[in-house]
Enzyme design. Sequence first.
Site, PDB file in Angstrom:
ATOM      1  N   GLU A 130      12.119   2.538  13.999  1.00 35.92           N
ATOM      2  CA  GLU A 130      11.137   3.367  13.446  1.00 35.92           C
ATOM      3  C   GLU A 130      10.056   3.566  14.479  1.00 35.92           C
ATOM      4  OE1 GLU A 130       9.594   2.953   9.638  1.00 35.92           O
ATOM      5  OE2 GLU A 130       9.894   0.641   9.982  1.00 35.92           O
ATOM      6  N   LYS A 163       6.333  -1.632   1.934  1.00 31.92           N
ATOM      7  CA  LYS A 163       5.067  -1.162   2.552  1.00 31.92           C
ATOM      8  C   LYS A 163       4.036  -2.302   2.437  1.00 31.92           C
ATOM      9  CE  LYS A 163       3.435   3.461   3.415  1.00 31.92           C
ATOM     10  NZ  LYS A 163       3.524   3.499   4.478  1.00 31.92           N
ATOM     11  N   TYR A 196       0.934  -1.358  -0.105  1.00 30.31           N
ATOM     12  CA  TYR A 196      -0.119   0.043   0.022  1.00 30.31           C
ATOM     13  C   TYR A 196       0.810   1.236  -0.025  1.00 30.31           C
ATOM     14  CZ  TYR A 196       0.902   0.901   5.001  1.00 30.31           C
ATOM     15  OH  TYR A 196       1.384   1.359   6.205  1.00 30.31           O
ATOM     16  N   LEU A 227      11.115   1.439   7.283  1.00 23.53           N
ATOM     17  CA  LEU A 227      10.448   1.812   5.990  1.00 23.53           C
ATOM     18  C   LEU A 227      11.005   3.140   5.471  1.00 23.53           C
ATOM     19  CD1 LEU A 227       8.039   1.190   3.995  1.00 23.53           C
ATOM     20  CD2 LEU A 227       6.900   3.239   4.959  1.00 23.53           C
TER      21      LEU A 227
HETATM   22  N1  PDD Z   1       2.702   5.265   7.455  1.00 21.91           N
HETATM   23  N2  PDD Z   1       7.492   4.141   8.969  1.00 21.91           N
HETATM   24  C1  PDD Z   1       6.171   3.274   9.005  1.00 21.91           C
HETATM   25  C2  PDD Z   1       6.260   1.993   9.599  1.00 21.91           C
HETATM   26  C3  PDD Z   1       5.237   3.799   8.393  1.00 21.91           C
HETATM   27  O1  PDD Z   1       4.205   3.224   8.488  1.00 21.91           O
HETATM   28  C4  PDD Z   1       5.183   5.100   7.754  1.00 21.91           C
HETATM   29  C5  PDD Z   1       3.919   5.843   7.050  1.00 21.91           C
HETATM   30  C6  PDD Z   1       6.526   5.973   7.786  1.00 21.91           C
HETATM   31  C7  PDD Z   1       6.483   7.180   6.991  1.00 21.91           C
HETATM   32  O2  PDD Z   1       6.403   6.962   5.820  1.00 21.91           O
HETATM   33  P1  PDD Z   1       6.010   8.196   4.776  1.00 21.91           P
HETATM   34  O3  PDD Z   1       6.993   9.595   5.044  1.00 21.91           O
HETATM   35  O4  PDD Z   1       6.268   7.882   3.548  1.00 21.91           O
HETATM   36  O5  PDD Z   1       4.728   8.417   5.238  1.00 21.91           O
HETATM   37  C8  PDD Z   1       7.704   5.360   8.484  1.00 21.91           C
HETATM   38  C9  PDD Z   1       1.589   5.493   6.646  1.00 21.91           C
HETATM   39  C10 PDD Z   1       1.301   7.148   6.721  1.00 21.91           C
HETATM   40  C11 PDD Z   1       0.599   4.718   7.156  1.00 21.91           C
HETATM   41  O6  PDD Z   1       0.613   3.531   7.251  1.00 21.91           O
HETATM   42  O7  PDD Z   1      -0.762   5.291   7.538  1.00 21.91           O
END
Ligand code: PDD
Length: 282
Positions: A179, A147, A33, A203
């Site tokens: 993270e 992801k 996703y 991620l």
């Molecule tokens: N999540 N690390 C994890 C585990 C995440 O699920 C996310 C983002 C990030 C930050 O990634 P980005 O800057 O590309 O949004 C880091 C999304 C927003 C979610 O699962 O809703």
Amino acid sequence: MPDIGFVNDRFLPLEEATVSVEDRGFQFGDGIYEVIRTYHGQPFQLDAHLARLERSAKAVELPLPWSIQQWVTYIRDGITRSGYPESKVYLQLTRGVAPRDHVFPSAARPTAVMTVREMKPMDPALQASGVSVITMDDWRWGRCDIKSVNLLPNVLARQKAKQTGAFEAVFIRSGRVTEGAVSNVMIVKAGLVLTAPEGEQILSGVTRTIVLELTKKEGLSVEERFVSLDDLQRADEIFLTGTTVEVLPVVRVDGKAIGPGGSGKPGPVTLKVQAAFQRFVG
Ligand code: PDD
């Protein structure tokens, strides 16, 4: 303003958007996703999100049903149809509908789902005051760079955070900070910004990449290396980055105040980076 649903190549009202109970995303978590937000109605860093979608798809041997240009067209179309001032686009791609069997189905075509909902900005008071986090054992799988929709550890971690009055859970693997459950984590130590390196344990956040670039442009030094739980607890400053949190100061870790002199207030580096990010998204 309508919430928009999209299944395969069809837009429809969100409440009418459904997939089969035999979808492999539902049965196995066999899917990937992206979450993309708009600023000023434009999808933020769309190329980077779609490049990550492509990487995730490749890593799990999931063929993308369309070209990247076609994804762009569908996403822009969804944003236009929803008509919200700012939207949050959720894309999910699974290995499709097939009788339940672990091995890949030979005939199924991937299911592509999209939702477009209103993106409500984070509470500005929280952005200004900072948030609390708890730390948790990182028992996720070994490919956190993908992801994947397998988010059970993240779900449980975020729920635990909520139950303890914290905003986010920060994962610790073998004593090292990886993270957050929905964000990347950066600490400041003696003026240096430190964050876990890209690789299979985190991620690679789209926001993380932009924030690291902006941080360097602000004349600050950045090191992408793992820090320990002890480093986190003794950090001068901590902040989170992510699509939903933007740049969010952390002022408490497991109940203990951090920040300049243990003040429990956002520090100067965090405020500088936060301001740079806000200017960037303008
Ligand atoms: N999540 N690390 C994890 C585990 C995440 O699920 C996310 C983002 C990030 C930050 O990634 P980005 O800057 O590309 O949004 C880091 C999304 C927003 C979610 O699962 O809703």
